[in-house]
Write a protein that holds these residues in place. Structure first.
Motif, mmCIF file in Angstrom:
data_model
loop_
_atom_site.group_PDB
_atom_site.id
_atom_site.type_symbol
_atom_site.label_atom_id
_atom_site.label_comp_id
_atom_site.label_asym_id
_atom_site.label_seq_id
_atom_site.Cartn_x
_atom_site.Cartn_y
_atom_site.Cartn_z
ATOM 1 N N GLY A 256 38.694 32.857 49.365
ATOM 2 C CA GLY A 256 39.645 33.441 50.303
ATOM 3 C C GLY A 256 38.934 34.343 51.289
ATOM 4 N N ALA A 257 39.339 35.605 51.348
ATOM 5 C CA ALA A 257 38.728 36.557 52.283
ATOM 6 C C ALA A 257 37.653 37.403 51.608
ATOM 7 N N TYR A 258 37.221 36.992 50.415
ATOM 8 C CA TYR A 258 36.293 37.825 49.639
ATOM 9 C C TYR A 258 34.890 37.213 49.520
ATOM 10 N N SER A 259 33.900 38.065 49.680
ATOM 11 C CA SER A 259 32.505 37.673 49.477
ATOM 12 C C SER A 259 32.139 37.928 48.015
ATOM 13 N N TYR A 260 30.935 37.537 47.627
ATOM 14 C CA TYR A 260 30.474 37.810 46.262
ATOM 15 C C TYR A 260 30.468 39.313 45.987
ATOM 16 N N ARG A 261 30.048 40.079 46.971
ATOM 17 C CA ARG A 261 29.999 41.531 46.793
ATOM 18 C C ARG A 261 31.406 42.107 46.627
ATOM 19 N N ASP A 262 32.347 41.587 47.400
ATOM 20 C CA ASP A 262 33.743 42.048 47.282
ATOM 21 C C ASP A 262 34.301 41.738 45.897
ATOM 22 N N LEU A 263 34.052 40.526 45.426
ATOM 23 C CA LEU A 263 34.563 40.103 44.125
ATOM 24 C C LEU A 263 33.976 40.945 43.002
ATOM 25 N N ALA A 264 32.688 41.229 43.108
ATOM 26 C CA ALA A 264 32.032 42.042 42.083
ATOM 27 C C ALA A 264 32.581 43.460 42.074
ATOM 28 N N HIS A 265 32.762 44.016 43.249
ATOM 29 C CA HIS A 265 33.301 45.376 43.353
ATOM 30 C C HIS A 265 34.701 45.441 42.759
ATOM 31 N N SER A 266 35.509 44.431 43.050
ATOM 32 C CA SER A 266 36.874 44.384 42.528
ATOM 33 C C SER A 266 36.868 44.283 41.004
ATOM 34 N N PHE A 267 35.962 43.447 40.468
ATOM 35 C CA PHE A 267 35.890 43.286 39.013
ATOM 36 C C PHE A 267 35.469 44.588 38.340
ATOM 37 N N VAL A 268 34.438 45.226 38.866
ATOM 38 C CA VAL A 268 33.938 46.474 38.274
ATOM 39 C C VAL A 268 35.014 47.547 38.306
ATOM 40 N N THR A 269 35.740 47.646 39.421
ATOM 41 C CA THR A 269 36.808 48.641 39.544
ATOM 42 C C THR A 269 37.923 48.385 38.535
ATOM 43 N N HIS A 270 38.310 47.121 38.440
ATOM 44 C CA HIS A 270 39.407 46.764 37.537
ATOM 45 C C HIS A 270 39.000 46.908 36.065
ATOM 46 N N SER A 271 37.777 46.456 35.723
ATOM 47 C CA SER A 271 37.337 46.481 34.323
ATOM 48 C C SER A 271 37.114 47.900 33.804
ATOM 49 N N SER A 272 36.959 48.843 34.714
ATOM 50 C CA SER A 272 36.778 50.232 34.276
ATOM 51 C C SER A 272 38.038 50.760 33.591
ATOM 52 N N GLN A 273 39.165 50.069 33.830
ATOM 53 C CA GLN A 273 40.432 50.453 33.206
ATOM 54 C C GLN A 273 40.758 49.595 31.978
ATOM 55 N N THR A 274 39.910 48.608 31.714
ATOM 56 C CA THR A 274 40.152 47.700 30.584
ATOM 57 C C THR A 274 39.991 48.446 29.268
ATOM 58 N N ARG A 275 40.910 48.213 28.354
ATOM 59 C CA ARG A 275 40.935 49.014 27.126
ATOM 60 C C ARG A 275 39.961 48.505 26.062
ATOM 61 N N THR A 276 39.938 47.210 25.807
ATOM 62 C CA THR A 276 39.097 46.707 24.712
ATOM 63 C C THR A 276 38.085 45.677 25.201
ATOM 64 N N TYR A 277 37.069 45.481 24.375
ATOM 65 C CA TYR A 277 36.023 44.517 24.694
ATOM 66 C C TYR A 277 36.592 43.099 24.752
ATOM 67 N N LYS A 278 37.549 42.791 23.889
ATOM 68 C CA LYS A 278 38.167 41.462 23.900
ATOM 69 C C LYS A 278 38.857 41.202 25.237
ATOM 70 N N ASP A 279 39.532 42.201 25.768
ATOM 71 C CA ASP A 279 40.188 42.057 27.073
ATOM 72 C C ASP A 279 39.145 41.875 28.185
ATOM 73 N N LEU A 280 38.031 42.585 28.046
ATOM 74 C CA LEU A 280 36.971 42.457 29.046
ATOM 75 C C LEU A 280 36.464 41.022 29.095
ATOM 76 N N LYS A 281 36.286 40.397 27.949
ATOM 77 C CA LYS A 281 35.782 39.025 27.910
ATOM 78 C C LYS A 281 36.755 38.060 28.572
ATOM 79 N N LYS A 282 38.039 38.307 28.412
ATOM 80 C CA LYS A 282 39.043 37.470 29.082
ATOM 81 C C LYS A 282 38.944 37.615 30.602
ATOM 82 N N GLU A 283 38.770 38.847 31.048
ATOM 83 C CA GLU A 283 38.655 39.101 32.488
ATOM 84 C C GLU A 283 37.357 38.517 33.051
ATOM 85 N N LEU A 284 36.317 38.593 32.253
ATOM 86 C CA LEU A 284 35.035 38.039 32.678
ATOM 87 C C LEU A 284 35.124 36.524 32.794
ATOM 88 N N TYR A 285 35.831 35.904 31.887
ATOM 89 C CA TYR A 285 36.034 34.452 31.941
ATOM 90 C C TYR A 285 36.756 34.069 33.240
#
Length: 429
Positions: A256-285
């Motif tokens: 869409g309108a996102y570069s690799y850097r944008d996507l990475a920044h969005s993931f890091v920002t969102h995952s900082s609020q992720t509660r458990t490691y299992k949830d992180l793996k789902k988001e990483l997938y």
């Protein structure tokens, strides 16, 4: 085996120290050609050496009970004392391959002196040295300081090993051995920095030059751009179309309108609020599979990736997310996506990705991982060094897919971790 950040700390004997001090002193006062002659006389010919005490020290080393196991470290150290000094001076670097080529010389000198047994033992040790990791690393270093061909037509018949100088990100892993000292690491580090800087300058100049040609062609279509702008050579082994496709992929919008850097920044920002490691793996997938063509991913790759993540550190699933878990997970994923280690060199998943996604998008997938966890960048470089070492005796035509990957990774790492700034390309129409 020591890591690249932990210099080798083997205890040296007095005889070894005498040998090292000898070369350390000579390398500061004698020219390279004279030192190479000395080196051949002492180690290859085994003849009468000008300094008798040095010859006696060598005899003591090669007659020791552990000589068969330890001599490779001694000889490698002597080589690097000279090499490290010559690397500092660009005009002397061309002599490094000459030094390493000494080991290919078959001595015809027959020694009838009292040292006959020592010389015979020395030659056997030199013969064995040519089968060691230390010697292989020296050979790669020889190639790294040698200018290689740059035309794709010539690459087809060139062994991959001769292309090592093109990929500075491999230097730390391909040009250092288990007994590398801090000085060796520093020398290779400087060599890597210089090679990377030169590559980035050439890449930036070429891209800017090509963009300028396009702009001139639009403004003055009646004139040929090459008649107006001085040509600059493509610094990669990719065609112009392949190069611009890669740059566009790593700089521009990919989802869409996102570069690799944008996507990475969005993931890091969102995952900082992720509660458990299992949830992180789902988001990483989800983060990784968003870059995979559904026609390919839905066949088997996405399922393989999901299963692999589920089986990664499962005992931590209920734990809060930590930097340690992120690093371990990303490094494990690189094992899965590229290659595991030097003893387990199977890389079927990587070959399948390249065959189905192409080299540019496959490297883009790896880039997504490194951008969310920059500490695994050296680990990614290590994975590629394993592939390089595995295929280094193959000619280019047989491993063109790997060369394409190496070239793409060079571009991707330069754009996101180097000093080259090609961000302006994303604004061009």
């Amino acid at each position: 085996m020591t890591t690249r950040n932990e210099p080798y700390t083997r205890q040296s004997s007095l005889a070894e120290q005498k040998l090292y001090q000898h070369w350390l002193k000579l390398v500061q006062v004698e020219p390279p050609n004279r030192l190479i002659e000395r080196f051949k006389l002492l180690f290859i010919e085994g003849g009468t050496y000008p300094e008798n005490e040095i010859m006696q020290a060598l005899d003591e080393i090669i007659s020791a009970k552990d000589a068969e196991a330890q001599f490779k470290f001694v000889l490698n150290r002597c080589c690097h004392i000279l090499i490290n000094r010559w690397q500092i001076h660009p005009q002397q670097r061309s002599t490094i391959p000459q030094l390493i080529a000494c080991f290919e010389i078959q001595s015809t000198h027959f020694n009838r002196s009292f040292r006959h047994k020592s010389v015979r033992c020395l030659r056997e040790l030199i013969k064995n040295f040519r089968q060691t990791e230390q010697y292989t690393t020296l050979q790669r270093l020889s190639q790294a300081v040698t200018k290689t061909v740059a035309q794709k037509s010539e690459i087809k018949t060139t062994p991959l090993a001769k292309l090592i100088n093109r990929y500075p990100y491999l230097y730390d892993h391909c040009l250092l051995s288990e007994d590398s000292t801090y000085e060796d690491q520093q020398a290779i580090g400087k060599m890597r920095t210089e090679a990377q800087r030169n590559y980035e300058i050439e890449l930036s100049q070429y891209i800017t030059h090509q963009v300028r040609q396009i702009q001139v062609a639009r403004q003055r279509p009646e004139e040929h751009p090459k008649q107006i702008i001085r040509p600059i050579n493509n610094p990669t082994l990719l065609t112009d179309n392949e190069l611009f496709s890669a740059v566009k992929q790593y700089v521009g919008k990919v989802e869409g309108a996102y570069s690799y850097r944008d996507l990475a920044h969005s993931f890091v920002t969102h995952s900082s609020q992720t509660r458990t490691y299992k949830d992180l793996k789902k988001e990483l997938y989800a983060y990784l599979t968003s870059s995979i063509d559904p026609n390919y991913g839905n066949r088997q790759f996405n399922k393989q990736l999901y299963t692999y993540l589920q089986n990664t550190l499962p005992h931590n699933d209920s734990q809060p997310v930590s930097e340690f878990l992120i690093i371990r997970t990303c490094s494990n994923l690189l094992n899965f996506l590229v290659v595991n280690n030097q003893k387990q060199t199977q890389h079927f998943v990587f070959i399948d990705l390249v065959a189905n996604l192409g080299t540019t998008r496959t490297v883009g997938l790896l880039l997504k991982l490194v951008l969310i966890c920059r500490k695994v960048k050296p680990y990614l470089e290590k994975r590629f060094s394993i592939l390089f070492n595995h295929y280094e005796s193959s000619v280019g035509d047989a491993v063109m897919w790997l060369i394409q990957c190496l070239e793409n990774l060079n571009i991707a790492l330069s754009i996101h971790f180097g000093a080259v700034d090609l961000s302006y390309l994303s604004r061009l129409k």
